[in-house]
Design a protein around this motif. Structure first.
Motif, mmCIF file in Angstrom:
data_model
loop_
_atom_site.group_PDB
_atom_site.id
_atom_site.type_symbol
_atom_site.label_atom_id
_atom_site.label_comp_id
_atom_site.label_asym_id
_atom_site.label_seq_id
_atom_site.Cartn_x
_atom_site.Cartn_y
_atom_site.Cartn_z
ATOM 1 N N GLY A 283 0.830 -1.208 0.000
ATOM 2 C CA GLY A 283 0.000 0.000 0.000
ATOM 3 C C GLY A 283 0.856 1.245 0.000
ATOM 4 O O GLY A 283 2.035 1.210 0.353
ATOM 5 N N ASN A 284 0.263 2.326 -0.427
ATOM 6 C CA ASN A 284 1.007 3.574 -0.566
ATOM 7 C C ASN A 284 0.033 4.711 -0.339
ATOM 8 O O ASN A 284 -1.088 4.637 -0.809
ATOM 9 C CB ASN A 284 1.594 3.632 -1.977
ATOM 10 N N PRO A 285 0.403 5.770 0.351
ATOM 11 C CA PRO A 285 1.728 6.000 0.922
ATOM 12 C C PRO A 285 2.009 5.133 2.146
ATOM 13 O O PRO A 285 1.105 4.594 2.760
ATOM 14 C CB PRO A 285 1.666 7.480 1.315
ATOM 15 N N ALA A 294 9.581 14.462 4.610
ATOM 16 C CA ALA A 294 9.443 15.850 5.084
ATOM 17 C C ALA A 294 10.825 16.438 5.384
ATOM 18 O O ALA A 294 11.114 17.594 5.057
ATOM 19 C CB ALA A 294 8.556 15.888 6.327
ATOM 20 N N GLN A 295 11.677 15.617 5.973
ATOM 21 C CA GLN A 295 13.045 16.055 6.294
ATOM 22 C C GLN A 295 13.826 16.353 5.004
ATOM 23 O O GLN A 295 14.553 17.354 4.918
ATOM 24 C CB GLN A 295 13.719 14.936 7.089
ATOM 25 N N MET A 296 13.681 15.514 3.992
ATOM 26 C CA MET A 296 14.387 15.730 2.720
ATOM 27 C C MET A 296 13.904 17.006 2.044
ATOM 28 O O MET A 296 14.691 17.792 1.519
ATOM 29 C CB MET A 296 14.183 14.533 1.783
ATOM 30 N N ARG A 297 12.588 17.193 2.064
ATOM 31 C CA ARG A 297 12.046 18.405 1.441
ATOM 32 C C ARG A 297 12.571 19.656 2.149
ATOM 33 O O ARG A 297 12.982 20.631 1.521
ATOM 34 C CB ARG A 297 10.525 18.356 1.490
ATOM 35 N N GLU A 298 12.554 19.600 3.488
ATOM 36 C CA GLU A 298 13.010 20.721 4.311
ATOM 37 C C GLU A 298 14.468 21.077 3.996
ATOM 38 O O GLU A 298 14.833 22.235 3.838
ATOM 39 C CB GLU A 298 12.866 20.303 5.783
ATOM 40 N N HIS A 336 7.838 12.109 -4.441
ATOM 41 C CA HIS A 336 7.475 13.180 -5.367
ATOM 42 C C HIS A 336 6.254 13.941 -4.856
ATOM 43 O O HIS A 336 6.242 15.172 -4.846
ATOM 44 C CB HIS A 336 7.209 12.581 -6.755
ATOM 45 N N ARG A 337 5.244 13.201 -4.402
ATOM 46 C CA ARG A 337 4.035 13.872 -3.892
ATOM 47 C C ARG A 337 4.343 14.673 -2.630
ATOM 48 O O ARG A 337 3.683 15.668 -2.341
ATOM 49 C CB ARG A 337 2.941 12.837 -3.615
ATOM 50 N N ALA A 338 5.361 14.242 -1.887
ATOM 51 C CA ALA A 338 5.738 14.957 -0.664
ATOM 52 C C ALA A 338 6.611 16.176 -0.943
ATOM 53 O O ALA A 338 7.033 16.866 -0.024
ATOM 54 C CB ALA A 338 6.465 13.998 0.282
ATOM 55 N N GLY A 339 6.897 16.417 -2.218
ATOM 56 C CA GLY A 339 7.653 17.617 -2.572
ATOM 57 C C GLY A 339 9.158 17.430 -2.582
ATOM 58 O O GLY A 339 9.909 18.411 -2.646
ATOM 59 N N GLU A 369 5.183 4.871 -15.070
ATOM 60 C CA GLU A 369 5.034 3.973 -13.919
ATOM 61 C C GLU A 369 4.883 4.739 -12.605
ATOM 62 O O GLU A 369 4.076 4.394 -11.765
ATOM 63 C CB GLU A 369 6.254 3.045 -13.812
ATOM 64 N N VAL A 370 5.712 5.788 -12.435
ATOM 65 C CA VAL A 370 5.664 6.535 -11.178
ATOM 66 C C VAL A 370 4.518 7.550 -11.199
ATOM 67 O O VAL A 370 3.988 7.917 -10.154
ATOM 68 C CB VAL A 370 7.026 7.223 -10.914
ATOM 69 N N GLY A 371 4.138 8.004 -12.400
ATOM 70 C CA GLY A 371 2.985 8.893 -12.503
ATOM 71 C C GLY A 371 3.315 10.373 -12.452
ATOM 72 O O GLY A 371 2.429 11.203 -12.217
ATOM 73 N N MET A 372 4.577 10.730 -12.679
ATOM 74 C CA MET A 372 4.913 12.156 -12.757
ATOM 75 C C MET A 372 4.445 12.692 -14.113
ATOM 76 O O MET A 372 4.457 11.981 -15.115
ATOM 77 C CB MET A 372 6.431 12.345 -12.616
ATOM 78 N N SER A 373 4.037 13.962 -14.155
ATOM 79 C CA SER A 373 3.632 14.541 -15.432
ATOM 80 C C SER A 373 4.876 14.753 -16.297
ATOM 81 O O SER A 373 5.987 14.871 -15.773
ATOM 82 C CB SER A 373 2.927 15.880 -15.208
#
Ligand code: ZN
Length: 452
Positions: A283-285, A294-298, A336-339, A369-373
């Motif tokens: 399952g995902n996320p 969140a840490q990576m995005r920050e 990707h969805r997490a920014g 496959e990953v669903g990025m535009s």
């Protein structure tokens, strides 16, 4: 259809030792192009009717056609790009050109990469005696190929039993070399980083078998000395969140993020690791990993996801690792969805008969496959890639002052990512690489889009 593209771009004189040299001072107008703009804040914008003014190897101006003066037209060569789509050159953030060194093969890969729209790559640890020469050769134009930014490897002493460390150290002893260095708590890390810099590497690659305190010390010292730090997502026993917290600039291999969920006793060594994926819940996320993203995005930590290599593993007839593939796809999509910024690394090359380099497969995989535009994929392959190389001031977008690295397509890649195969020519440092002129070498079969 618009006028055909002149075959010859600015070149060095025939017979020169650098037949693929960057353009020098020539002024060229690439006119009436549709620019695909992936810069932050303008995602998805296509600007039609634009002229890119290139002087030598650098973009001098980007103007609407109507603003181009008669004087400028008189002073320059004009190339009509009506009907064409132009984006910044693509960047592959995970290549190994010399494990083990094989110069002929490396040159074939580099040639196919640049004629396939790849204008820069990140070399993620290899025999740097050969990589530094290849880097010089593509930079000055002795051979056709992308610019190369490369790293020197550091790992715990136990890792140097890995046969690949011998392949890249032939004649010498791996573990005691500036590009292949064993680190433990007694190491003189400032000196080891300085020796790594002496190879002209732009980064330290942290590979395996280092505790988090040593990763923190290496990272701080490398960055103090002006190097980037590129790490595996899991280093053993150090888990992904600790690698990110150490301050590294990018982490590689999405499926390795699964080790974030492993128990302490399961993260002993790289050689002793078991497959990551049973630790990733179906399952995902995956809620347990949201904090890491969140840490990576920050922090702005880039994820070099390398997801399409799981299809290449299938292609090469080895056992399918479906669980790894599924986890890599799910974790990359969640990141990707997490920014989190995703860069486009491959970690493999396609067979010699394939007309395109592996990066095309990675881009297709990220979209399909990953669903990025498509525009998000192209942003990853240009802007994020430039950041991953530490080259964002000179690459990654079509802007004045940046290198004239362009990919010219005859179909819209934002409508269908497969149109990245519809290449008319590539510009690297102002030098034109026409798709139809590419040298033979097992790579001239069909211009059809790759199958992914
Ligand atoms: Zn690698």
């Amino acid at each position: 259809m618009a006028d055909p593209i002149p075959a010859a771009g600015p070149t060095a004189p025939a017979g020169a030792p650098t037949p693929w040299a960057p353009a020098k001072d020539e002024l060229v107008l690439y006119r009436s192009a549709a620019l695909v703009d992936c810069a932050d804040g303008v995602d998805g914008a296509i600007r039609p009717g634009m002229t890119v003014v290139v002087r030598g190897s650098v973009i001098e101006a980007v103007l609407p056609d109507a603003s181009v003066t008669a004087e400028l037209i008189d002073a320059a060569e004009s190339v009509d790009l009506s009907g064409r789509y132009v984006l910044a050159g693509l960047i592959d953030t995970h290549q190994h050109l010399a494990t083990p060194p094989n110069r002929e093969q490396a040159q074939a890969w580099l040639r196919r990469q640049v004629f396939g729209g790849v204008t820069a790559i990140r070399d993620m640890a290899d025999d740097l005696r050969q990589i530094s020469d290849l880097t010089r050769a593509t930079l000055v134009g002795e051979i056709p190929g992308p610019d190369i930014a490369y790293s020197a490897l550091m790992a715990g002493p136990g890792f140097f039993a890995d046969p690949r460390t011998w392949q890249v150290s032939q004649g010498l002893e791996p573990g005691g070399l500036p590009w292949m260095k064993a680190i433990d708590s007694a190491s003189d890390i400032p000196t080891d980083v300085t020796l790594a810099r002496g190879t002209s590497a732009v980064a330290v690659k942290i590979y395996a078998d280092l505790p988090s305190d040593l990763i923190e010390r290496i990272t701080a010292e490398a960055q103090r000395q002006g190097l980037l730090v590129w790490a595996h997502a899991a280093v053993f026993p150090t888990r992904p969140s600790q690698v990110v917290a150490a301050g590294v600039d990018s982490i590689s291999h999405a499926q390795m993020l699964g080790y974030e969920l492993a128990g302490d006793g399961e993260l002993s060594t790289y050689a002793g690791k078991r497959p990551a994926m049973p630790t990733v819940p179906a399952g995902n996320p995956v809620p347990e990993i949201a904090g890491l993203f969140a840490q990576m995005r920050e922090r702005g930590t880039i994820l070099d996801a390398t997801v399409s290599m799981w299809t290449s593993v299938e292609t090469e007839g080895r056992p399918t690792r479906e669980a790894d593939r599924r986890a890599a796809v799910g974790l990359t999509a969640q990141a990707h969805r997490a920014g989190v910024d995703i860069s486009t690394g491959t970690d493999y090359e396609t067979p010699a008969a394939d007309p395109y380099p592996s990066l095309h497969r990675e881009l297709l995989f990220l979209a399909e496959e990953v669903g990025m535009s498509p525009i998000q994929v192209l942003r990853s392959a240009t802007l994020v890639g430039a950041r991953a190389l530490g080259q964002q001031d000179v690459m990654g977008t079509i802007e004045p002052g940046k290198l004239a690295n362009l990919l010219v397509l005859n179909a819209d890649p934002t409508a269908d990512i497969r149109n990245i195969g519809r290449i008319e020519f590539v510009l690297k440092r102002g030098r034109r690489f026409c798709r139809d002129d590419r040298p033979a070498g097992g790579a001239r079969t069909s211009d059809a889009a790759p199958k992914g």
